[in-house]
Design a protein around this motif. Structure first.
Motif, PDB file in Angstrom:
ATOM      1  N   LYS A  99       0.867  -1.185   0.000  1.00  0.00           N
ATOM      2  CA  LYS A  99       0.000   0.000   0.000  1.00  0.00           C
ATOM      3  C   LYS A  99       0.903   1.234   0.000  1.00  0.00           C
ATOM      4  O   LYS A  99       1.310   1.721   1.056  1.00  0.00           O
ATOM      5  N   PRO A 100       1.228   1.731  -1.206  1.00  0.00           N
ATOM      6  CA  PRO A 100       2.167   2.855  -1.299  1.00  0.00           C
ATOM      7  C   PRO A 100       1.719   4.075  -0.492  1.00  0.00           C
ATOM      8  O   PRO A 100       0.540   4.405  -0.439  1.00  0.00           O
ATOM      9  N   ASN A 143      -4.180  -0.337  -2.044  1.00  0.00           N
ATOM     10  CA  ASN A 143      -3.124  -1.130  -2.666  1.00  0.00           C
ATOM     11  C   ASN A 143      -3.008  -0.721  -4.137  1.00  0.00           C
ATOM     12  O   ASN A 143      -3.805   0.089  -4.635  1.00  0.00           O
ATOM     13  N   ILE A 144      -2.034  -1.273  -4.817  1.00  0.00           N
ATOM     14  CA  ILE A 144      -1.771  -0.863  -6.195  1.00  0.00           C
ATOM     15  C   ILE A 144      -2.964  -1.167  -7.101  1.00  0.00           C
ATOM     16  O   ILE A 144      -3.338  -0.347  -7.938  1.00  0.00           O
ATOM     17  N   LEU A 171       5.489   3.851 -10.093  1.00  0.00           N
ATOM     18  CA  LEU A 171       5.693   3.609  -8.663  1.00  0.00           C
ATOM     19  C   LEU A 171       7.095   3.080  -8.384  1.00  0.00           C
ATOM     20  O   LEU A 171       7.699   3.420  -7.368  1.00  0.00           O
ATOM     21  N   GLN A 172       7.614   2.258  -9.290  1.00  0.00           N
ATOM     22  CA  GLN A 172       8.989   1.761  -9.133  1.00  0.00           C
ATOM     23  C   GLN A 172       9.973   2.924  -9.160  1.00  0.00           C
ATOM     24  O   GLN A 172      10.861   3.028  -8.311  1.00  0.00           O
ATOM     25  N   ALA A 173       9.799   3.829 -10.124  1.00  0.00           N
ATOM     26  CA  ALA A 173      10.679   5.001 -10.219  1.00  0.00           C
ATOM     27  C   ALA A 173      10.513   5.901  -8.993  1.00  0.00           C
ATOM     28  O   ALA A 173      11.507   6.420  -8.455  1.00  0.00           O
ATOM     29  N   ALA A 174       9.276   6.075  -8.533  1.00  0.00           N
ATOM     30  CA  ALA A 174       9.023   6.903  -7.347  1.00  0.00           C
ATOM     31  C   ALA A 174       9.676   6.301  -6.112  1.00  0.00           C
ATOM     32  O   ALA A 174      10.230   7.020  -5.275  1.00  0.00           O
ATOM     33  N   GLN A 175       9.629   4.984  -6.014  1.00  0.00           N
ATOM     34  CA  GLN A 175      10.261   4.313  -4.871  1.00  0.00           C
ATOM     35  C   GLN A 175      11.781   4.482  -4.930  1.00  0.00           C
ATOM     36  O   GLN A 175      12.419   4.752  -3.916  1.00  0.00           O
TER      37      GLN A 175
END
Length: 87
Positions: A7-8, A52-53, A77-81
């Motif tokens: 859950k980002p 969640n996503i 989301l991967q790039a943001a993480q």
């Protein structure tokens, strides 16, 4: 690559807000600011730690009357993480 969070949630180091002067959403942090495009802002606005996503994707698809956003959302989301924007 590390797994995406279930859950980002926007990192406490950043604040998402609309900047009238920029005519866009921005991420504010102690060292500066990141101007976001509309898609990035819409995704981050939903990173509340509650959804969640799959729920984020479903909400975006419903809000914009489209389908097939899963891959793009996960990629963002991967790039943001990696940038530390979400946890």
């Amino acid at each position: 690559m590390p797994d995406l969070p279930e859950k980002p949630l926007l990192s406490r180091l950043f604040r998402l807000q609309y900047e009238k002067a920029q005519n866009a959403y921005v991420l504010l942090y102690p060292e500066g600011m990141v101007k976001l495009n509309d898609s990035a802002a819409e995704i981050l606005r939903r990173c509340d730690g509650e959804r969640n996503i799959a729920q984020i994707v479903a909400d975006l698809e419903q809000s914009f009357a489209t389908t097939g956003l899963q891959k793009d959302v996960e990629s963002f989301l991967q790039a943001a993480q990696e940038r530390g924007w979400i946890k």
